[in-house]
Design a protein around this motif. Structure first.
Motif, mmCIF file in Angstrom:
data_model
loop_
_atom_site.group_PDB
_atom_site.id
_atom_site.type_symbol
_atom_site.label_atom_id
_atom_site.label_comp_id
_atom_site.label_asym_id
_atom_site.label_seq_id
_atom_site.Cartn_x
_atom_site.Cartn_y
_atom_site.Cartn_z
ATOM 1 N N GLU A 15 0.883 -1.203 -0.055
ATOM 2 C CA GLU A 15 -0.013 -0.005 0.078
ATOM 3 C C GLU A 15 0.891 1.099 -0.018
ATOM 4 O O GLU A 15 1.998 1.341 0.927
ATOM 5 C CB GLU A 15 -0.965 -0.067 1.175
ATOM 6 N N ASP A 54 -0.857 7.400 1.780
ATOM 7 C CA ASP A 54 -2.074 8.431 1.472
ATOM 8 C C ASP A 54 -2.219 9.358 2.562
ATOM 9 O O ASP A 54 -2.133 9.290 3.739
ATOM 10 C CB ASP A 54 -3.191 7.373 1.504
ATOM 11 N N SER A 78 -4.130 13.241 3.798
ATOM 12 C CA SER A 78 -5.400 14.143 3.759
ATOM 13 C C SER A 78 -5.179 15.284 4.504
ATOM 14 O O SER A 78 -4.359 15.351 5.422
ATOM 15 C CB SER A 78 -6.628 13.304 4.332
ATOM 16 N N HIS A 132 -2.239 8.559 6.675
ATOM 17 C CA HIS A 132 -2.989 7.705 7.004
ATOM 18 C C HIS A 132 -2.677 6.030 7.193
ATOM 19 O O HIS A 132 -3.242 5.165 7.553
ATOM 20 C CB HIS A 132 -4.483 7.675 6.226
ATOM 21 N N ASN A 133 -1.575 5.842 6.507
ATOM 22 C CA ASN A 133 -0.991 4.565 6.431
ATOM 23 C C ASN A 133 0.588 4.524 6.673
ATOM 24 O O ASN A 133 1.373 5.622 6.830
ATOM 25 C CB ASN A 133 -1.341 3.349 5.285
ATOM 26 N N TYR A 142 1.974 10.055 -5.510
ATOM 27 C CA TYR A 142 0.720 9.378 -5.475
ATOM 28 C C TYR A 142 -0.571 10.007 -5.621
ATOM 29 O O TYR A 142 -1.563 9.262 -6.011
ATOM 30 C CB TYR A 142 0.874 8.340 -4.178
ATOM 31 N N GLN A 143 -0.662 11.379 -5.355
ATOM 32 C CA GLN A 143 -2.013 12.121 -5.299
ATOM 33 C C GLN A 143 -2.022 13.582 -5.353
ATOM 34 O O GLN A 143 -0.810 13.928 -4.980
ATOM 35 C CB GLN A 143 -2.624 11.237 -4.014
#
Length: 499
Positions: free
Chosen positions: A312, A315, A317, A342-343, A405-406
């Protein structure tokens, strides 16, 4: 019955050890043991002869002294030598004495000539080998293995008869593995392989570096494990598991990649294509970024993703979805914004606006988050300087948080208004200061006129020549003060009010 069988085994072992020739003390000792078993001298002699006849002495002598042996032995270091193979064995097992023996080629030349049945060509070949190698250790090994190719290879106090056996032992402990590499680095292992294992010569590297050593090891057996410092890993996935538990492991892991060690292991395991792509990515990234710990950790994160594609990815936010400040007055705005991870993993993020606006900026604009380092969340500041924005104009911006990644977008609305309240307070403040200053000037004037509050009108309108009093210098000084104080105060007021 068991005691007699054990006694027979003792006799046989002693005969084999002494190649059939027992000393008087050996026979006396055996006779005493025979007597304790109830055997007389005749029975003991019969038993000794029976065991002697059961041994294949020719095969034993071929094994111990060599097939092509001479009739009359020579004695070296107190040991009988009857063949070239035995000479190589004796020298190999007595290294310190052998080094002294090989300091001069005279002994070697004579012994080889005699043991080879006067084969001068072979003797000359050994002389060329002796004079062609100046390093005493290498010369010792070359001559020993040339005389007897069946000799084992020794590391420390342990001996090995095959390369596979030797390399298998290397994974039992890092100290032994390091010692094995040292033997390779000085060329000792290659001497043994060249003489005994012709089938391995095609994969034996020409160099003697650690990369060459690993290439040789993993070409022989790609399923061998891998060392990172002193720690052993059986599979690439074990590296990922270890790295996701301990941040201190990341930089040593990257060092094995940078030195080309990890790449050799992975390529021999059939992962050459993906590791080549990662090498290209790392090279390109390092070409545009300065060396830093953040860059190194980012490369390790990418390496882990290559080794474990199912892993994974990090991530993020933001704590807010949108921001609106439409009543900004005269004071600068400093608004904190929190970003959460978050991870697991390490991630870098760049923060900025979709377009630049004078008076609006982010600090800092580069973020790093890592769960292993306790940085699950970080805070950056939205800064607004109202003095550089157009009053009553609505600014609509998009705040962007970008990772590999985002992308996270936060709408931002900003508007500055005329600071009426601040303006009134400032007006009252400086009006009061001006009134106080004028009162001080008035009091100074009164004091200069002997305490009278006002000047006499007749001094002003009648008899002009009498207008200037005797203390007229004091009035001049008061006039200068009234002019200079506002002039000197103005730079200070500009600095305080940031005009």
């Amino acid at each position: 019955m068991e005691e007699l069988s054990a006694f027979k085994k003792t006799i046989r072992n002693l005969l084999v050890e002494k190649i059939g020739i027992l000393s008087d003390s050996d026979q006396t000792h055996l006779k005493k043991q025979a007597q304790t078993l109830g055997l007389d001298n005749r029975q003991f002699s019969s038993l000794l002869q029976e065991i002697h006849l059961s041994i294949n002495w020719d095969a034993l002598r071929d094994e111990r002294q060599g097939r092509d042996r001479v009739v009359r032995p020579i004695h070296i270091f107190g040991i009988e030598v009857m063949s070239l193979e035995k000479l190589g064995e004796v020298l190999y097992k007595n290294r310190v004495k052998a080094l002294k023996y090989l300091e001069d080629a005279v002994f070697l030349k004579e012994n080889v000539t005699y043991l080879s049945h006067q084969n001068v060509d072979l003797a000359m070949e050994m002389m060329d080998l002796h004079t062609g190698e100046r390093n005493s250790e290498k010369r010792f090994l070359k001559i020993c293995y040339q005389l007897n190719a069946e000799l084992p290879f020794k590391v420390g106090e342990e001996s090995f008869s095959t390369v596979k056996e030797l390399l298998d032992r290397g994974w039992m402990g890092h100290d032994f593995f390091s010692e094995l590499y040292n033997k390779f680095a000085v060329g000792h292992l290659q001497i043994w392989i060249h003489r005994r294992f012709n089938d391995l010569l095609t994969i034996l590297p020409a160099g003697e570096s650690f990369q060459d050593f690993l290439y040789f090891v993993y070409t022989i057996e790609p399923d061998y494990p891998f060392y990172v410092e002193n720690e052993l890993f059986l599979q690439p996935g074990d590296l990922v598991t270890r790295a996701r538990r301990d941040a201190s492991f990341w930089l040593p892991l990257l060092a094995t990649f940078d030195h080309g060690l990890l790449g050799i292991w992975l390529e021999r395991k059939g992962m050459g294509e993906i590791i080549s792509k990662f090498k290209k990515y790392a090279t390109e990234l390092r070409a545009v970024e300065k060396k830093s710990e953040d860059l190194s950790r980012n490369l390790v994160q990418k390496l882990l993703e290559v080794l474990a594609p199912e892993m994974e990815v990090p991530d993020l936010s933001a704590a807010v979805e949108e921001l609106s400040f439409i009543n900004i007055q005269d004071k600068p705005l400093f608004h904190p914004i929190v970003v959460h991870l978050h991870n697991k993993g390490f991630v870098r993020a760049k923060v900025g606006f979709d377009h630049e606006t004078r008076g609006v900026w982010i600090s800092p604009n580069s973020l790093t988050l890592s769960d292993l380092e306790g940085k699950d969340s970080v805070t950056f500041i939205l800064n607004v300087d109202p003095s550089k924005l157009i009053k009553d104009h609505l600014y609509t911006l998009s705040l962007k948080i970008q990772t590999d990644y985002q992308s996270i977008y936060i709408p931002v609305a900003l508007k500055t208004v005329f600071p009426m309240r601040g303006f009134m307070l400032c007006l009252l403040r400086y009006s009061g200061l001006g009134a106080i200053f004028l009162c001080i000037i008035r009091l100074l004037t009164a004091a200069a006129n002997s305490g009278n509050s006002w000047l006499k009108p007749q001094l002003v309108w009648n008899n002009i020549s009498a207008q200037v009093p005797s203390n007229h210098l004091i009035y001049i000084l008061i006039f200068i003060i009234a002019i200079l104080v506002p002039l000197l105060a103005w730079p200070r007021i500009k600095k305080i009010e940031q005009i």
